[in-house]
Design a protein around this motif. Structure first.
Motif, short mmCIF file in Angstrom:
data_model
loop_
_atom_site.label_atom_id
_atom_site.label_comp_id
_atom_site.label_asym_id
_atom_site.label_seq_id
_atom_site.Cartn_x
_atom_site.Cartn_y
_atom_site.Cartn_z
N SER A 194 0.85 -1.18 0.00
CA SER A 194 0.00 0.00 0.00
C SER A 194 0.89 1.23 0.00
N PHE A 195 0.78 2.05 -1.05
CA PHE A 195 1.59 3.25 -1.13
C PHE A 195 1.30 4.18 0.04
N HIS A 196 0.04 4.29 0.40
CA HIS A 196 -0.35 5.17 1.52
C HIS A 196 0.27 4.69 2.83
N ARG A 197 0.22 3.39 3.10
CA ARG A 197 0.83 2.86 4.34
C ARG A 197 2.35 3.03 4.31
N ALA A 217 -0.92 15.30 -0.66
CA ALA A 217 -1.48 15.46 -2.00
C ALA A 217 -0.76 14.54 -2.99
N ALA A 218 0.53 14.32 -2.80
CA ALA A 218 1.28 13.41 -3.67
C ALA A 218 0.77 11.98 -3.52
N VAL A 219 0.44 11.59 -2.29
CA VAL A 219 -0.12 10.25 -2.06
C VAL A 219 -1.41 10.09 -2.86
N THR A 220 -2.28 11.08 -2.78
CA THR A 220 -3.55 11.04 -3.51
C THR A 220 -3.29 10.94 -5.01
N ALA A 280 -4.21 7.71 -7.42
CA ALA A 280 -5.08 7.90 -8.59
C ALA A 280 -4.39 7.38 -9.85
N THR A 281 -3.10 7.64 -9.98
CA THR A 281 -2.34 7.16 -11.14
C THR A 281 -2.27 5.63 -11.14
N LYS A 287 2.28 -2.29 -7.72
CA LYS A 287 2.49 -1.02 -8.41
C LYS A 287 3.37 -0.07 -7.61
N THR A 288 3.81 -0.48 -6.42
CA THR A 288 4.67 0.34 -5.58
C THR A 288 6.05 -0.30 -5.50
#
Length: 92
Positions: A15-18, A48-51, A55-56, A67-68
Protein backbone atom coordinates in the motif's frame (compact mmCIF):
# COMPACT_ATOMS: atom_id res chain seq x y z
CA UNK A 1 25.81 3.45 1.00
CA UNK A 2 23.56 0.44 0.61
CA UNK A 3 20.57 0.34 -1.75
CA UNK A 4 17.99 -2.40 -1.26
CA UNK A 5 14.64 -3.15 -2.86
CA UNK A 6 12.16 -3.79 -0.05
CA UNK A 7 9.54 -6.30 -1.17
CA UNK A 8 6.12 -6.36 0.50
CA UNK A 9 5.65 -8.96 3.20
CA UNK A 10 3.33 -11.84 2.48
CA UNK A 11 1.35 -12.39 -0.68
CA UNK A 12 -0.57 -9.11 -0.56
CA UNK A 13 0.35 -6.10 -2.64
CA UNK A 14 1.90 -3.15 -0.86
CA UNK A 15 0.00 0.00 0.00
CA UNK A 16 1.59 3.25 -1.13
CA UNK A 17 -0.35 5.17 1.52
CA UNK A 18 0.83 2.86 4.34
CA UNK A 19 4.40 3.06 3.01
CA UNK A 20 4.37 6.88 3.12
CA UNK A 21 2.85 6.85 6.60
CA UNK A 22 5.61 4.50 7.77
CA UNK A 23 8.40 6.50 6.14
CA UNK A 24 7.23 9.84 7.51
CA UNK A 25 6.64 8.54 11.07
CA UNK A 26 9.64 9.55 13.21
CA UNK A 27 9.00 6.62 15.60
CA UNK A 28 10.58 8.57 18.46
CA UNK A 29 14.01 8.31 16.82
CA UNK A 30 16.43 11.21 16.49
CA UNK A 31 17.75 10.32 13.02
CA UNK A 32 15.45 8.13 10.99
CA UNK A 33 14.72 9.74 7.63
CA UNK A 34 16.92 12.43 6.11
CA UNK A 35 14.65 13.76 3.38
CA UNK A 36 11.11 13.06 2.20
CA UNK A 37 10.08 14.55 -1.11
CA UNK A 38 7.79 13.79 -4.02
CA UNK A 39 9.23 13.75 -7.51
CA UNK A 40 7.33 13.70 -10.81
CA UNK A 41 4.12 14.75 -9.08
CA UNK A 42 2.20 17.98 -9.47
CA UNK A 43 1.27 17.89 -5.78
CA UNK A 44 2.79 20.46 -3.44
CA UNK A 45 2.52 18.36 -0.26
CA UNK A 46 3.24 14.74 0.63
CA UNK A 47 -0.45 14.07 1.38
CA UNK A 48 -1.48 15.46 -2.00
CA UNK A 49 1.28 13.41 -3.67
CA UNK A 50 -0.12 10.25 -2.06
CA UNK A 51 -3.55 11.04 -3.51
CA UNK A 52 -1.99 11.71 -6.93
CA UNK A 53 0.05 8.49 -6.93
CA UNK A 54 -2.92 6.39 -5.82
CA UNK A 55 -5.08 7.90 -8.59
CA UNK A 56 -2.34 7.16 -11.14
CA UNK A 57 -1.95 3.59 -9.88
CA UNK A 58 -5.70 3.06 -10.11
CA UNK A 59 -5.66 4.11 -13.77
CA UNK A 60 -3.06 1.43 -14.54
CA UNK A 61 -5.31 -1.52 -15.29
CA UNK A 62 -2.77 -3.59 -17.26
CA UNK A 63 -0.23 -4.16 -14.48
CA UNK A 64 -1.11 -7.17 -12.37
CA UNK A 65 1.85 -7.04 -10.00
CA UNK A 66 2.69 -4.63 -7.21
CA UNK A 67 2.49 -1.02 -8.41
CA UNK A 68 4.67 0.34 -5.58
CA UNK A 69 8.47 0.01 -5.68
CA UNK A 70 10.15 0.67 -2.33
CA UNK A 71 13.90 1.31 -2.55
CA UNK A 72 15.73 1.78 0.74
CA UNK A 73 18.97 3.77 0.75
CA UNK A 74 21.00 3.41 3.95
CA UNK A 75 24.21 5.09 5.04
CA UNK A 76 26.81 4.13 7.61
CA UNK A 77 26.52 5.73 11.05
CA UNK A 78 28.30 9.07 11.02
CA UNK A 79 27.90 9.67 7.29
CA UNK A 80 26.91 13.28 6.68
CA UNK A 81 24.75 13.44 3.57
CA UNK A 82 23.25 16.71 2.38
CA UNK A 83 19.77 17.09 0.91
CA UNK A 84 21.40 17.92 -2.44
CA UNK A 85 23.38 14.66 -2.33
CA UNK A 86 20.20 12.74 -1.51
CA UNK A 87 18.43 14.35 -4.47
CA UNK A 88 21.33 13.40 -6.76
CA UNK A 89 21.27 9.80 -5.52
CA UNK A 90 17.51 9.64 -6.06
CA UNK A 91 17.79 11.06 -9.59
CA UNK A 92 20.33 8.39 -10.54
Amino acid sequence: MIAKHVKPRGSTKSSFHRLVDYITDEQDKEHRVGLVQSVNCYAATIDAAVTEVLATQQQNTRAKGDKTYHLLIAFAPGDEVTDEQLKTIEAE
